[in-house]
Design an enzyme around this catalytic site. Structure first.
Site, PDB file in Angstrom:
ATOM      1  CG  LEU A  55      69.627  68.139  31.817  1.00 51.01           C
ATOM      2  CD1 LEU A  55      70.839  69.199  32.772  1.00 51.01           C
ATOM      3  CD2 LEU A  55      68.451  68.011  32.949  1.00 51.01           C
ATOM      4  N   PRO A  56      67.457  68.569  28.237  1.00 48.54           N
ATOM      5  CG  PRO A  56      65.163  68.892  28.186  1.00 48.54           C
ATOM      6  CD  PRO A  56      66.418  68.850  29.200  1.00 48.54           C
ATOM      7  CB  THR A  73      72.701  67.612  21.881  1.00 46.24           C
ATOM      8  OG1 THR A  73      73.016  66.261  21.879  1.00 46.24           O
ATOM      9  CG2 THR A  73      73.073  68.198  20.704  1.00 46.24           C
ATOM     10  CE  LYS A  93      74.346  64.894  18.832  1.00 42.70           C
ATOM     11  NZ  LYS A  93      73.490  63.599  18.791  1.00 42.70           N
ATOM     12  CE  LYS A 144      69.117  70.145  21.538  1.00 42.20           C
ATOM     13  NZ  LYS A 144      69.357  69.211  22.513  1.00 42.20           N
TER      14      LYS A 144
HETATM   15  P1  NAD Z   1      63.771  64.290  27.285  1.00 43.01           P
HETATM   16  O1  NAD Z   1      63.236  65.489  27.188  1.00 43.01           O
HETATM   17  O2  NAD Z   1      62.986  62.863  27.155  1.00 43.01           O
HETATM   18  O3  NAD Z   1      64.377  64.092  28.730  1.00 43.01           O
HETATM   19  C1  NAD Z   1      64.859  65.227  29.547  1.00 43.01           C
HETATM   20  C2  NAD Z   1      64.603  64.950  30.585  1.00 43.01           C
HETATM   21  O4  NAD Z   1      65.375  66.182  31.557  1.00 43.01           O
HETATM   22  C3  NAD Z   1      63.313  65.168  31.226  1.00 43.01           C
HETATM   23  O5  NAD Z   1      62.979  63.986  31.993  1.00 43.01           O
HETATM   24  C4  NAD Z   1      63.138  66.451  32.003  1.00 43.01           C
HETATM   25  O6  NAD Z   1      62.271  66.164  33.069  1.00 43.01           O
HETATM   26  C5  NAD Z   1      64.557  66.532  32.732  1.00 43.01           C
HETATM   27  N1  NAD Z   1      64.688  67.948  33.232  1.00 43.01           N
HETATM   28  C6  NAD Z   1      64.514  68.961  32.407  1.00 43.01           C
HETATM   29  N2  NAD Z   1      64.944  69.941  33.324  1.00 43.01           N
HETATM   30  C7  NAD Z   1      65.352  69.399  34.298  1.00 43.01           C
HETATM   31  C8  NAD Z   1      65.737  69.973  35.598  1.00 43.01           C
HETATM   32  N3  NAD Z   1      66.002  71.233  35.881  1.00 43.01           N
HETATM   33  N4  NAD Z   1      65.945  69.226  36.462  1.00 43.01           N
HETATM   34  C9  NAD Z   1      66.047  67.726  36.542  1.00 43.01           C
HETATM   35  N5  NAD Z   1      65.631  67.272  35.572  1.00 43.01           N
HETATM   36  C10 NAD Z   1      65.262  68.058  34.328  1.00 43.01           C
HETATM   37  O7  NAD Z   1      65.035  64.177  26.362  1.00 43.01           O
HETATM   38  P2  NAD Z   1      66.060  63.255  25.729  1.00 43.01           P
HETATM   39  O8  NAD Z   1      65.440  62.654  24.527  1.00 43.01           O
HETATM   40  O9  NAD Z   1      66.360  62.366  26.825  1.00 43.01           O
HETATM   41  O10 NAD Z   1      67.359  64.054  25.158  1.00 43.01           O
HETATM   42  C11 NAD Z   1      68.090  64.448  25.969  1.00 43.01           C
HETATM   43  C12 NAD Z   1      69.347  65.054  25.257  1.00 43.01           C
HETATM   44  O11 NAD Z   1      70.042  63.917  24.673  1.00 43.01           O
HETATM   45  C13 NAD Z   1      69.060  66.180  24.736  1.00 43.01           C
HETATM   46  O12 NAD Z   1      69.944  67.206  24.455  1.00 43.01           O
HETATM   47  C14 NAD Z   1      69.007  65.662  22.931  1.00 43.01           C
HETATM   48  O13 NAD Z   1      69.125  66.544  22.019  1.00 43.01           O
HETATM   49  C15 NAD Z   1      70.112  64.516  23.338  1.00 43.01           C
HETATM   50  N6  NAD Z   1      69.708  63.374  22.284  1.00 43.01           N
HETATM   51  C16 NAD Z   1      68.736  62.781  22.141  1.00 43.01           C
HETATM   52  C17 NAD Z   1      68.623  61.832  21.236  1.00 43.01           C
HETATM   53  C18 NAD Z   1      67.312  61.012  21.031  1.00 43.01           C
HETATM   54  O14 NAD Z   1      67.137  60.197  20.318  1.00 43.01           O
HETATM   55  N7  NAD Z   1      66.319  61.274  21.905  1.00 43.01           N
HETATM   56  C19 NAD Z   1      69.667  61.222  20.736  1.00 43.01           C
HETATM   57  C20 NAD Z   1      70.956  61.910  20.790  1.00 43.01           C
HETATM   58  C21 NAD Z   1      71.048  62.899  21.738  1.00 43.01           C
END
Ligand code: NAD
Length: 295
Positions: free
Chosen positions: A65-66, A96, A171, A246
């Site tokens: 999740l975000p 994260t 992390k 973030k």
């Molecule tokens: P994203 O925003 O693409 O995906 C998050 C998903 O969670 C979305 O599809 C959203 O609809 C869903 N969501 C939100 N609230 C929800 C709920 N209540 N019920 C069900 N689904 C829900 O984010 P991401 O890029 O996939 O990143 C996810 C995590 O990984 C974050 O914490 C980010 O910091 C971490 N991260 C991201 C990256 C990257 O390169 N994108 C790298 C390392 C870590």
């Protein structure tokens, strides 16, 4: 034996796909019906809500999740994971988030008989697709042994960092250092070039000397120094400036709570905040080198 996967965004969707490829039975949920439909076309079963997904899980519940507020809602909410998961099923949060929230949610889960690990990742969307992520895991030893084979289907390095919350600690420390080192490399490159040095020659010297780091030898921010990095393609793709901002915010807030000074981390957070607010939010984090553009 079913795994529930909740949160099918840029990271979660490819991670879930890799579990399917490894032969796992998946039930998935996301607020985005398109994201769910994509996974269903790859062989997953759709759930109607977070609670529905959690109630069907037999092997584990995984969330991606975000931010911390979403993790709280998804785990502690009325129709959330804790309300509906079968007792004993392990819970894994790969988002994260701040260590304090990770520890609070883990304690609530543990208190009702669901062991919970925080397992944030490094490696970006490319690593998620290739199944080469690094997982930084905060979990008791027994739980770590149980979930390791599942994580190994989505990642290459599975690091045990200690008890609950320590995956998030590892992390945010790593990413704070990455932000600081990217700014440091940018500054050194800009100084060398302004003093008359060829950037490629300077990078070569740094990369065989004591200033060498990942930001200099694998992801150099100076255009023309390396191929296949965001600096070679106008700072598109890669690890976005908002994600670095973030993670620096999580680090400085955790430092504030601990009373631990992070002089350079706080400066890096402010520089990225200024940078994002001044038209660079869509760029890769290595674009921070533009802070040093002259004239
Ligand atoms: P994203 O925003 O693409 O995906 C998050 C998903 O969670 C979305 O599809 C959203 O609809 C869903 N969501 C939100 N609230 C929800 C709920 N209540 N019920 C069900 N689904 C829900 O984010 P991401 O890029 O996939 O990143 C996810 C995590 O990984 C974050 O914490 C980010 O910091 C971490 N991260 C991201 C990256 C990257 O390169 N994108 C790298 C390392 C870590």
């Amino acid at each position: 034996m079913t795994i529930a996967f909740i949160g099918l965004g840029n990271m979660g969707a490819p991670m879930a796909r890799n579990l399917l490829k490894a032969g796992r039975k998946l039930v998935v949920y996301d607020l985005s019906t398109d994201a769910v439909a994509d996974l269903v076309s790859a062989g997953a079963q759709a759930a109607e809500s977070v609670g529905h997904a959690a109630s069907l899980a037999q092997t584990a519940v995984i969330t991606m999740l975000p931010a911390g507020t979403h993790v709280r809602t998804v785990y502690l909410g009325e129709d959330g994971v804790l309300a509906r998961a079968t007792r004993g099923v392990p819970l894994i949060d790969s988002s994260t988030i701040d260590p304090a929230t990770a520890r609070e949610v883990s304690a609530a889960a543990q208190g009702q008989g669901n062991p919970m690990a925080d397992a944030p990742v490094s490696g970006g969307t490319g690593g998620a697709q290739a199944g080469t992520l690094t997982f930084m895991v905060g979990a008791e030893a027994g739980l770590f042994d149980t979930i390791r084979p599942i994580l190994a289907e989505m990642g290459r390095n599975i690091a045990h960092c200690g008890g609950a919350g320590n995956g998030q600690v590892a992390k945010l420390c790593n990413n704070m250092l990455l932000g600081i080192s990217m700014i440091g490399v940018s500054e050194a490159m800009a100084l060398g070039v302004s003093l008359g040095m060829d950037p490629k020659a300077l990078a070569e010297v740094i990369n065989t000397s004591s200033g060498r780091c990942w930001s200099s030898d694998t992801y150099n921010p100076w255009p023309g120094v390396m191929d296949n990095v965001p600096a070679a393609r106008g700072y598109t793709g890669g690890f976005g400036t908002p994600l670095m901002l973030k993670d620096l915010g999580l680090a400085t807030e955790a430092a504030r709570q601990a009373g631990q000074p992070v002089h350079l981390g706080a400066l890096a957070q402010q520089l990225y905040q200024w940078f994002a607010a001044n038209g660079h939010a869509a760029e890769d984090f290595s674009a921070i080198v533009k802070l040093y553009e002259q004239g």
